[in-house]
Design a protein around this motif. Structure first.
Motif, PDB file in Angstrom:
ATOM      1  N   UNK A  47       0.536   9.238  -5.731  1.00 44.27           N
ATOM      2  CA  UNK A  47       0.431  10.556  -5.110  1.00 44.27           C
ATOM      3  C   UNK A  47       0.880  11.679  -6.046  1.00 44.27           C
ATOM      4  N   UNK A  48       1.741  11.368  -6.996  1.00 38.90           N
ATOM      5  CA  UNK A  48       2.226  12.381  -7.935  1.00 38.90           C
ATOM      6  C   UNK A  48       1.186  12.816  -8.950  1.00 38.90           C
ATOM      7  N   UNK A  49       0.113  12.055  -9.085  1.00 42.28           N
ATOM      8  CA  UNK A  49      -0.964  12.415 -10.010  1.00 42.28           C
ATOM      9  C   UNK A  49      -2.024  13.187  -9.225  1.00 42.28           C
ATOM     10  N   UNK A  50      -2.115  14.462  -9.462  1.00 42.53           N
ATOM     11  CA  UNK A  50      -3.006  15.332  -8.680  1.00 42.53           C
ATOM     12  C   UNK A  50      -4.433  14.786  -8.572  1.00 42.53           C
ATOM     13  N   UNK A  58      -5.022   7.934  -3.543  1.00 41.65           N
ATOM     14  CA  UNK A  58      -3.740   7.414  -3.054  1.00 41.65           C
ATOM     15  C   UNK A  58      -3.765   7.270  -1.534  1.00 41.65           C
ATOM     16  N   UNK A  59      -4.386   8.234  -0.846  1.00 44.59           N
ATOM     17  CA  UNK A  59      -4.483   8.137   0.619  1.00 44.59           C
ATOM     18  C   UNK A  59      -5.349   6.950   1.031  1.00 44.59           C
ATOM     19  N   UNK A  60      -6.427   6.736   0.305  1.00 46.91           N
ATOM     20  CA  UNK A  60      -7.283   5.577   0.605  1.00 46.91           C
ATOM     21  C   UNK A  60      -6.535   4.276   0.340  1.00 46.91           C
ATOM     22  N   UNK A  61      -5.787   4.243  -0.751  1.00 45.57           N
ATOM     23  CA  UNK A  61      -5.013   3.049  -1.110  1.00 45.57           C
ATOM     24  C   UNK A  61      -4.022   2.714   0.001  1.00 45.57           C
ATOM     25  N   UNK A  62      -3.374   3.732   0.522  1.00 44.02           N
ATOM     26  CA  UNK A  62      -2.362   3.501   1.572  1.00 44.02           C
ATOM     27  C   UNK A  62      -2.956   2.776   2.773  1.00 44.02           C
ATOM     28  N   UNK A  63      -4.189   3.051   3.094  1.00 44.23           N
ATOM     29  CA  UNK A  63      -4.797   2.513   4.311  1.00 44.23           C
ATOM     30  C   UNK A  63      -5.756   1.354   4.052  1.00 44.23           C
ATOM     31  N   UNK A  64      -5.733   0.775   2.869  1.00 46.62           N
ATOM     32  CA  UNK A  64      -6.768  -0.211   2.557  1.00 46.62           C
ATOM     33  C   UNK A  64      -6.633  -1.537   3.310  1.00 46.62           C
ATOM     34  N   UNK A  65      -5.511  -1.810   3.942  1.00 43.71           N
ATOM     35  CA  UNK A  65      -5.401  -3.047   4.742  1.00 43.71           C
ATOM     36  C   UNK A  65      -5.565  -2.803   6.231  1.00 43.71           C
ATOM     37  N   UNK A  86       0.818  -1.220   0.000  1.00 42.98           N
ATOM     38  CA  UNK A  86       0.000   0.000   0.000  1.00 42.98           C
ATOM     39  C   UNK A  86       0.850   1.267   0.000  1.00 42.98           C
ATOM     40  N   UNK A  87       1.996   1.228   0.677  1.00 37.83           N
ATOM     41  CA  UNK A  87       2.890   2.398   0.674  1.00 37.83           C
ATOM     42  C   UNK A  87       3.484   2.617  -0.707  1.00 37.83           C
ATOM     43  N   UNK A  88       3.851   1.511  -1.360  1.00 41.15           N
ATOM     44  CA  UNK A  88       4.393   1.621  -2.719  1.00 41.15           C
ATOM     45  C   UNK A  88       3.333   2.180  -3.677  1.00 41.15           C
ATOM     46  N   UNK A  89       2.103   1.720  -3.510  1.00 40.80           N
ATOM     47  CA  UNK A  89       1.006   2.203  -4.369  1.00 40.80           C
ATOM     48  C   UNK A  89       0.765   3.686  -4.137  1.00 40.80           C
ATOM     49  N   UNK A  90       0.731   4.086  -2.874  1.00 38.83           N
ATOM     50  CA  UNK A  90       0.524   5.508  -2.578  1.00 38.83           C
ATOM     51  C   UNK A  90       1.645   6.342  -3.194  1.00 38.83           C
ATOM     52  N   UNK A  91       2.873   5.885  -3.047  1.00 42.48           N
ATOM     53  CA  UNK A  91       4.012   6.628  -3.596  1.00 42.48           C
ATOM     54  C   UNK A  91       3.901   6.758  -5.108  1.00 42.48           C
ATOM     55  N   UNK A  92       3.400   5.718  -5.766  1.00 42.29           N
ATOM     56  CA  UNK A  92       3.264   5.753  -7.224  1.00 42.29           C
ATOM     57  C   UNK A  92       2.132   6.686  -7.659  1.00 42.29           C
TER      58      UNK A  92
END
Length: 185
Positions: free
Chosen positions: A165-168, A174-181, A157-163
């Motif tokens: 987050x750069x897309x406005x 991205x924040x939701x993805x980071x916390x999905x687990x 999830x951290x890797x996904x958020x990092x990928x």
């Protein structure tokens, strides 16, 4: 007759004539200006109508462009989601099913269309960080992972958020993805 009285009468008559001419000149000038204003008003209405039609056409073009861009954007998100399915065929269709359920839940919770879109996009992209994992980890059941492998997998999830987050437009997703687990209870 009295000379002073005649001068006064003649002076008053001349002044009266001058005022009469000035009044006629001003009346003609006002009439001319009123005619010009009527013409301007008539052409102004035509110009406003033409500009309004032009602006309506521009708005229509912008709406079509926005719709096309939104469709392309959604298509790109689906392509991103499909990338993981290419690497891990066992996940085929999983992201779309989760996104469908998340979208239905968001609508049931009366979230705004924008929020519902964010939730749906986050659900589609939630496992995109797994692309950075080795194939051996993707194919291994979660409960069979070693402690080191487990630590690597739960970082996706951290890797996904990092990928993302750069897309406005995807920052909220991205924040939701980071916390999905995470389990909030």
């Amino acid at each position: 007759w009295e000379e002073g009285e005649i001068r006064l009468v003649v002076g008053n008559a001349l002044e009266h004539q001058r005022l009469k001419r000035d009044r006629q000149r001003l009346a003609q000038q006002v009439e001319r200006q009123n005619a010009e204003l009527r013409t301007l008003n008539a052409t102004l209405e035509q110009r406003v109508a033409a500009r309004t039609a032009e602006l309506q056409q521009i708005v229509s073009f912008l709406e079509l462009a926005h719709q096309s861009l939104a469709e392309s954007y959604t298509g790109a998100i689906r392509v991103f989601a499909s990338l993981l399915e290419i690497r891990a065929p066992r996940l085929s269709g999983h992201a779309r099913r989760v996104a469908d359920l998340a979208g239905r839940l968001a609508r049931r919770l009366d979230l705004s269309p924008a929020e519902t879109g964010t939730v749906t996009h986050a659900a589609l992209l939630r496992d995109i960080g797994q692309i950075g994992l080795p194939d051996t980890l993707l194919d291994k059941p979660f409960n069979a992972l070693t402690a080191q492998e487990h630590a690597a997998v739960i970082r996706h999830p951290l890797l996904a958020e990092a990928a993302l987050i750069g897309l406005t437009p995807l920052r909220e997703a991205a924040r939701l993805v980071r916390h999905h687990h995470e389990r909030y209870d």
